[in-house]
Scaffold this motif. Structure first.
Motif, short mmCIF file in Angstrom:
data_model
loop_
_atom_site.label_atom_id
_atom_site.label_comp_id
_atom_site.label_asym_id
_atom_site.label_seq_id
_atom_site.Cartn_x
_atom_site.Cartn_y
_atom_site.Cartn_z
N THR A 243 16.39 -18.55 -55.74
CA THR A 243 17.40 -19.60 -55.52
C THR A 243 17.00 -20.73 -54.84
N LEU A 244 17.25 -21.93 -55.08
CA LEU A 244 16.67 -23.18 -54.30
C LEU A 244 17.92 -23.79 -53.62
N SER A 245 17.43 -24.21 -52.38
CA SER A 245 18.72 -25.08 -51.84
C SER A 245 17.87 -26.42 -51.15
N THR A 246 18.95 -27.43 -51.17
CA THR A 246 18.67 -28.57 -50.32
C THR A 246 18.77 -28.57 -48.84
N GLU A 247 19.29 -27.37 -48.50
CA GLU A 247 19.37 -27.09 -47.06
C GLU A 247 18.39 -26.28 -46.38
N ALA A 248 17.88 -26.87 -45.19
CA ALA A 248 16.85 -25.90 -44.58
C ALA A 248 17.62 -24.59 -43.64
N LYS A 249 16.91 -23.73 -43.48
CA LYS A 249 17.31 -22.50 -42.88
C LYS A 249 17.60 -22.80 -41.15
N PRO A 250 18.50 -22.47 -40.59
CA PRO A 250 18.64 -22.88 -39.26
C PRO A 250 17.51 -22.59 -38.40
N ASN A 251 17.59 -23.41 -37.08
CA ASN A 251 16.35 -23.01 -36.17
C ASN A 251 16.41 -21.83 -35.87
N GLY A 252 15.24 -21.14 -35.69
CA GLY A 252 15.17 -19.52 -35.11
C GLY A 252 14.91 -18.93 -36.49
N PHE A 253 15.20 -19.05 -37.75
CA PHE A 253 15.14 -18.38 -38.71
C PHE A 253 13.87 -17.52 -38.81
N TYR A 254 12.68 -18.67 -38.79
CA TYR A 254 11.51 -18.05 -38.81
C TYR A 254 10.77 -17.61 -37.71
N SER A 255 11.46 -17.83 -36.64
CA SER A 255 10.92 -17.46 -35.35
C SER A 255 10.53 -15.85 -35.05
N ARG A 256 9.68 -15.87 -34.31
CA ARG A 256 9.06 -14.41 -34.00
C ARG A 256 10.02 -13.26 -33.13
N PRO A 257 10.80 -12.11 -33.72
CA PRO A 257 11.64 -11.73 -32.97
C PRO A 257 10.69 -10.98 -31.68
N GLU A 258 11.54 -10.65 -30.65
CA GLU A 258 10.87 -9.97 -29.27
C GLU A 258 10.13 -9.00 -29.62
N ASN A 259 10.46 -7.93 -30.56
CA ASN A 259 9.85 -6.82 -30.70
C ASN A 259 8.57 -6.91 -31.61
N ALA A 260 8.39 -7.99 -32.50
CA ALA A 260 7.31 -8.43 -33.35
C ALA A 260 6.10 -8.74 -32.60
N VAL A 261 4.92 -8.47 -33.31
CA VAL A 261 3.62 -8.77 -32.74
C VAL A 261 3.09 -9.87 -33.36
N ILE A 262 2.26 -10.79 -32.53
CA ILE A 262 1.53 -12.04 -33.27
C ILE A 262 0.37 -11.09 -34.01
N VAL A 263 -0.08 -11.66 -35.18
CA VAL A 263 -1.34 -11.25 -35.90
C VAL A 263 -2.53 -12.01 -35.65
N GLU A 264 -3.52 -11.50 -35.32
CA GLU A 264 -4.71 -12.25 -35.15
C GLU A 264 -5.47 -12.44 -36.17
#
Length: 264
Positions: A243-264
């Motif tokens: 699917t394609l949309s002309t709308e962007a996902k809301p703020n925070g959709f791509y943000s790191r969850p608290e229990n996720a780790v940053i990949v080096e």
């Protein structure tokens, strides 16, 4: 180790589902897209873009979703087409890029892939030929690719220094001389070594589907290469529910969850 990840490495490249929704390009999006400067692309490459729906249409979209079937589940990939944030969602793991960091949420503790390499890998293969209109690209006409007696004209794609994670990567796009639809993608991979490579891998694009206003691949097929010559098919990867949309996902959709780790 995730079997699909093993497949990706073997080819030397490389969940919740949403019901497909059809959306049309809004007038505002069309006005923004109409500002695309087509003069900076080779004339024949512009014909390729047009054969797939045109850059004006593509630039009007903000969010892309597609699924990749796996043995146990589908990967749902979501990409912000303007900011290039991305998220891969599955029941076992979630991988995301928020514009600054790549993060991993491993629900099972069994993920052994390389998220920093993989997070946007299949998006670039899937969003051809449109991603070859990105900034920082240089175009050079090359000899035709010949496969089974058919000649496919094409261009070499290289990048200005510092563009992307591997600016020494090179791509080759070859198209049908009559329809101008994209048929082949050649690419070198330098992500792990950082050194330029002369080994070209080849993907065949001959299975297209209309997604809203543009053509995107329904499947792509890697081919064997022997002494620089493209041979028969090796492996096909399928895509579903795009699917394609002309709308962007809301703020925070791509943000790191608290229990996720940053990949080096």
């Amino acid at each position: 180790m995730n079997k699909f990840y093993l497949l990706v490495l073997a080819l030397a490249i490389f969940s919740c589902k949403e019901a497909p929704k059809k959306e049309t390009i809004t007038e505002a999006a069309e006005e923004v897209a109409a500002q695309v400067n087509l003069d900076k692309y080779p004339a024949e490459l512009n014909k390729v873009f047009e054969a797939h729906g045109g850059l004006n249409a593509w630039k009007g979209y903000k969010t892309l979703n597609f699924e990749m079937p796996n043995e146990k589940f589908n990967e749902l990939q979501t990409i912000d087409l303007h900011k290039r944030f991305d998220k891969i969602s599955t029941p076992a793991y979630t991988i995301g890029y928020d514009g600054a960091e790549v993060w991993l949420l491993d629900n099972t503790g069994n993920y052994e892939g390389k998220p920093k390499f993989y997070h946007n890998l299949m998006f670039y293969f899937y969003a051809m030929p449109f991603v070859l209109s990105d900034d920082g690209i240089k175009y050079e006409e090359v000899d035709d690719l010949v496969y089974e007696g058919v000649l496919y004209p094409g261009y070499k794609i290289s990048y200005n220094s510092g563009v992307g994670a591997s600016s020494t990567d090179e791509y080759y796009i070859h198209y049908d001389a009559e329809t101008f639809e994209m048929r082949w993608l050649g690419y070198t991979m330098t992500y792990f070594s950082g050194e330029p490579s002369k080994k070209i891998n080849w993907i065949n694009y001959n299975d297209w589907v209309k997604v809203d206003a543009v053509l995107l691949p329904k499947s792509i097929t890697w081919h064997k290469v022997e002494e620089g010559e493209v041979k028969g098919p090796a492996k096909t990867v399928n895509f579903e529910n795009a699917t394609l949309s002309t709308e962007a996902k809301p703020n925070g959709f791509y943000s790191r969850p608290e229990n996720a780790v940053i990949v080096e």
